[in-house]
Each structure stands twice: as structure tokens, then as C-alpha cells.
Design an enzyme around this catalytic site. Structure first.
Site, PDB file in Angstrom:
ATOM      1  N   SER A  45       0.821  -1.215   0.000  1.00 24.41           N
ATOM      2  CA  SER A  45       0.000   0.000   0.000  1.00 24.41           C
ATOM      3  C   SER A  45       0.853   1.262   0.000  1.00 24.41           C
ATOM      4  O   SER A  45       0.487   2.256  -0.627  1.00 24.41           O
ATOM      5  CB  SER A  45      -0.976  -0.004   1.173  1.00 24.41           C
ATOM      6  OG  SER A  45      -0.286  -0.078   2.400  1.00 24.41           O
ATOM      7  N   GLU A  46       2.000   1.246   0.712  1.00 23.49           N
ATOM      8  CA  GLU A  46       2.913   2.390   0.663  1.00 23.49           C
ATOM      9  C   GLU A  46       4.366   1.940   0.709  1.00 23.49           C
ATOM     10  O   GLU A  46       4.701   0.973   1.412  1.00 23.49           O
ATOM     11  CB  GLU A  46       2.647   3.373   1.815  1.00 23.49           C
ATOM     12  CG  GLU A  46       1.505   4.319   1.570  1.00 23.49           C
ATOM     13  CD  GLU A  46       0.326   4.068   2.498  1.00 23.49           C
ATOM     14  OE1 GLU A  46      -0.649   4.812   2.404  1.00 23.49           O
ATOM     15  OE2 GLU A  46       0.388   3.115   3.287  1.00 23.49           O
ATOM     16  N   THR A  47       5.187   2.664  -0.027  1.00 20.24           N
ATOM     17  CA  THR A  47       6.638   2.498   0.002  1.00 20.24           C
ATOM     18  C   THR A  47       7.251   3.836   0.390  1.00 20.24           C
ATOM     19  O   THR A  47       6.880   4.880  -0.160  1.00 20.24           O
ATOM     20  CB  THR A  47       7.176   2.053  -1.369  1.00 20.24           C
ATOM     21  OG1 THR A  47       6.611   0.773  -1.695  1.00 20.24           O
ATOM     22  CG2 THR A  47       8.687   1.938  -1.362  1.00 20.24           C
ATOM     23  N   HIS A  76       0.841   4.714   8.644  1.00 23.83           N
ATOM     24  CA  HIS A  76       1.659   3.522   8.880  1.00 23.83           C
ATOM     25  C   HIS A  76       3.071   3.682   8.322  1.00 23.83           C
ATOM     26  O   HIS A  76       4.028   3.167   8.915  1.00 23.83           O
ATOM     27  CB  HIS A  76       0.929   2.246   8.424  1.00 23.83           C
ATOM     28  CG  HIS A  76       1.274   1.654   7.113  1.00 23.83           C
ATOM     29  ND1 HIS A  76       0.766   2.121   5.918  1.00 23.83           N
ATOM     30  CD2 HIS A  76       2.058   0.591   6.789  1.00 23.83           C
ATOM     31  CE1 HIS A  76       1.218   1.373   4.932  1.00 23.83           C
ATOM     32  NE2 HIS A  76       2.007   0.432   5.429  1.00 23.83           N
TER      33      HIS A  76
END
Length: 303
Positions: A45-47, A76
């Protein structure tokens, strides 16, 4: 070039649950196009890309990408990156270490308190850099129900009605009658883009008071296909905005209020977000997000 690559599971104290996060350090030489391509390749979902801070007193500058776009702020990634940097850059003394990690993000500077103990999952907590505020009017109940594959009567409970709020990222907040309706909810593609256009909404956050665990106050799901995230296992930036919902609809008195939000259960990635609200003179003055994270992978990526 080979760059260090780490993954963590965030908002959980167990591996293979919570919200996966990828963090690439020493990323100063990467272009925006390379960062976006890497985020698409890793497809979590996120990097996060960690670079040297502009202010030497700060810990790092970070940029956050979903598989589809860059975000000014996310919860997060903030928790996970701060825990990782504390682990990499501080020394354990008598089995414990506490650190303040200062992260420069597009939304502003975020200070994160990190607590590390031998044999325990790492904990982190930060004050939101921006308080929630109402934005656009929400779509009608019937249109929301169409986009989520639900019945109109399954939208709303008690005095809670759909709202739109932003604290860096804009979300539509949809109260849902209970866990049965929550489990049925899905992205109905034929209606989604017209009801929740990507230029207006970064995601759609469903919540109910009916929970899996007695210690939780709310059960949530978050869909964001607009930014390449079909569903998110734990959404800290949405929890920041959700503080405005809790404050307004639940008429919180002055004081400090703590709520646990469970999320990710329908994905098989159970997560727990600690949301703290501080109310003074009837106003929401501080929103704090906390949670655990565990490291899963230490490796490298070749660019």
C-alpha cells in the site's frame, strides 16, 4: 545501484499481519519517476524513500508512494519508518532504548516517539501534523450504497451519517450498521468512480461500533482504488481524520480520550491502531496515532 530495502508489518505485534510497509534508505539519488516505478513494483500500500534531512537536526526526509501516486502524509509509513530508523541508528542500553525520530514529510515535520524493548514489538506514537477538517459534502446515502454493494438501510447508525474530512489526505467516512454489512462491502466498479472521483477522495473509510474484539471501539475498512490501493489493512491518516468524526458525533467532553480501531480483518491482516484525542474547551486540539511494528525483511533492491 543497490539500495537497502526493508519491510515491516505495521499496526501489529505479529509478523504476517498488520499493514505491510516497504522502506528504502539512502534514496537521495532516485528520481520521482524511479520512486513511483519502485512503489509499483513492490505493490504494497505504501513504500517510503528515506533521504538526508534538509535540517541537520532532523532524522530524515521521507517521500511516500502508493503503487499509483505520491502522498503528502500517511500514518503507517510514519510509524514504520520511525521504528526502523530507531532500530538502525540507536544503541540498546540494558535491553531498552527510547528515541525521538523527526521526519520531514511533504505535509510538514512529524516527531515520532519510539519505544524499543528486548523481546517485545517496537512501539511508536506521533501527534498528527494537521487536525481534521470537513471538506466536500458527501454523496447521498443511496449513491454510497450503490458504490459499496450495500443497501441504503445499512449506511449509518445512531446519529452517525456519512462525512468527508481531510488532514492531508481526504477521505469519505461511511458509518455501517454492523459487521455483517461490513463483510459484504466491496468496490462496485460500475458506480465507484462516479460516486467517489479520484480528484476529490483519496479513499473511502467504513466504520462500525460492532467489533471482533472487546477492547476495540470501532471496526474499520478502507478502500482506495483511486490511488492504487484496492483495500488497506490499517490507515493511520484516515484515523487522524476519524478523530473529527468521533469528536463531533460522540460529543466528547474535555479531556484525553483513547480509542482502539481494528482494521484489516476482512483481508486476513488484523491490525490495531491506537487513536488518542485531546479535547479542550469543546475543541479537538490534539490527535495522536500509535501502534506497533515488526521487521520482516532486510535486503536490497537494485535500481
Amino acid at each position: 545501484m543497490a539500495l537497502p530495502l526493508y519491510t515491516l508489518d505495521v499496526f501489529t505485534d505479529r509478523r504476517f499481519s498488520g499493514n505491510p510497509l516497504a522502506v528504502i534508505t539512502d534514496a537521495d539519488a532516485l528520481s520521482v519517476e524511479q520512486m513511483q516505478a519502485i512503489a509499483g513494483e513492490l505493490n504494497v500500500s505504501e513504500t517510503v524513500f528515506v533521504m538526508k534531512s534538509q535540517n541537520p537536526a532532523h532524522s530524515a526526509r521521507i517521500r511516500i508512494f502508493t503503487p499509483g501516486s505520491e502522498l503528502p502524509f500517511a500514518g503507517h509509513p510514519t510509524i514504520g519508518t520511525a521504528i526502523l530508523l530507531a532500530q538502525l541508528r540507536t544503541q540498546m542500553v540494558n535491553g531498552e532504548r527510547d528515541a525521538i525520530i523527526v521526519l520531514e514529510q511533504a505535509i510538514g515535520t512529524v516527531r515520532v516517539g519510539v519505544r524499543l524493548r528486548d523481546g517485545q514489538a517496537a512501539l511508536a506514537e506521533f501527534d498528527a501534523p494537521k487536525l481534521p477538517e470537513k471538506t466536500a459534502l458527501p454523496p447521498s446515502r443511496d449513491r454510497i450504497a450503490d458504490a459499496l454493494g450495500l443497501l441504503p438501510r445499512e449506511i449509518g447508525f445512531e446519529n452517525h451519517t456519512p462525512q468527508c474530512l481531510s488532514a492531508g489526505n481526504t477521505f469519505a467516512f461511511v458509518p455501517v450498521s454492523g459487521l455483517e454489512a461490513m463483510a459484504k462491502a466491496h468496490v462496485e466498479q460500475s458506480h465507484w468512480n462516479s460516486v467517489f472521483p479520484g480528484g476529490t477522495f483519496g479513499g473511502v473509510y467504513l466504520y462500525t461500533r460492532e467489533c471482533v474484539h472487546n477492547g476495540s471501539a470501532f471496526h474499520a475498512r478502507m478502500f482506495a482504488p483511486q490511488i492504487g490501493v484496492p483495500e488497506d489493512a490499517a490507515t493511520g491518516s484516515a484515523a487522524v481524520c476519524f478523530a473529527g468524526i468521533v469528536h463531533d458525533f460522540d460529543a466528547l467532553p474535555d479531556g484525553v480520550h483513547r480509542r482502539i480501531i481494528e482494521q484489516g480483518y476482512e483481508m486476513g491482516r488484523p491490525s490495531s491502531i491506537a487513536l488518542t484525542l485531546v479535547v479542550a474547551s469543546g475543541r479537538l486540539v490534539t490527535v495522536r496515532i500509535g501502534g506497533s511494528a515488526v521487521r520482516v525483511i532486510d535486503g536490497a533492491i537494485t535500481v
